[in-house]
Design an enzyme around this catalytic site. Sequence first.
Site, PDB file in Angstrom:
ATOM      1  CE  LYS A 139      -1.901  -1.636   3.673  1.00 29.36           C
ATOM      2  NZ  LYS A 139      -2.716  -1.957   4.870  1.00 29.36           N
ATOM      3  CB  THR A 193      -7.386   7.414   7.732  1.00 29.39           C
ATOM      4  OG1 THR A 193      -6.376   7.934   8.623  1.00 29.39           O
ATOM      5  CG2 THR A 193      -7.698   8.444   6.660  1.00 29.39           C
ATOM      6  N   GLY A 216      -8.430   2.493  10.965  1.00 25.84           N
ATOM      7  CA  GLY A 216      -8.903   1.184  10.524  1.00 25.84           C
ATOM      8  C   GLY A 216      -8.888   0.961   9.036  1.00 25.84           C
ATOM      9  CB  THR A 217      -7.575   2.865   6.119  1.00 25.75           C
ATOM     10  OG1 THR A 217      -6.284   3.096   6.710  1.00 25.75           O
ATOM     11  CG2 THR A 217      -8.416   4.117   6.244  1.00 25.75           C
ATOM     12  N   GLY A 218      -6.442   0.037   7.017  1.00 24.10           N
ATOM     13  CA  GLY A 218      -5.727  -1.182   6.649  1.00 24.10           C
ATOM     14  C   GLY A 218      -6.541  -2.427   6.944  1.00 24.10           C
ATOM     15  CB  CYS A 219      -8.629  -3.370   9.880  1.00 25.58           C
ATOM     16  SG  CYS A 219      -7.450  -3.077  11.203  1.00 25.58           S
TER      17      CYS A 219
END
Length: 268
Positions: free
Chosen positions: A173, A204, A206-209
């Site tokens: 990412k 933002t 929790g965007t990765g989760c």
Amino acid sequence: MKTALTIAGSDSGGGAGIQADLKTFSANGVFGMSVITAITAQNTVEVRSVQDIEINIIKDQIEAVFDDIQVDAVKIGMLSSSETVKIVADRLNHYSPKVIVLDPVMVSKGGHHLLKEQAIEALKAKMLPLATVITPNIPEAEVLSGMTIRTVEDMEQACKKLYELGPKAVLLKGGHLEGEPNDLLWDGQSFNWFNGRRVETKNTHGTGCTLSSAIAAGLAKGEELVEAIQSAKNYISIAIEHSLALGHGHGPTNHFYELYNKAKVEER
């Protein structure tokens, strides 16, 4: 009904971890199940404390799900300790799910370390080789690859280094680099870019989760990897664009924006 299992930590603020994963599964049309590896006391500002779940309880949770319910995809988030990494890897080796999406969670949005330093080598040795795809951000990829990532060329080199650790594919990412948040997929044969548009918002959390869970949901439904990633990228982009200004820090993304929007239209 297709299913997805998240193996991750609990976020009391509801924006990341198990809570974000289950919301994402539901929003993307799969039935969500969970194995909680750690309990975090956190909100949009900070992680106040963390308690790891006992290894036997983690083991029992995994076995309880797999022994009873078909698991079409597994998403892995916070593993915290080397002992947790080892038991999760052991049980996944035993049950051999077809899809494993590994998000190598290391640091919270507020800067709290969620993966103990001694667990990093265990993660590389035990978990990465099991993954269908791993989804590190730039800082996580730097730790795992041992290199500095500042350019597109660096991203390509890092993808290849991470691929050598055993996963079937690497999605790096690019949101931590300047410019648009473009992500790069390397499957051992070719590169594939997934372009994004940067939204000016602090919300933002929790965007990765959310992205990794959306990928798992797509793969659970039978989508090919590129299709699942593109669908997930579209989903997280909308969730960020309509993120929620909750709390005093980094608010959460809006997991159910399209559902809420549809409900409002039907009410009219």
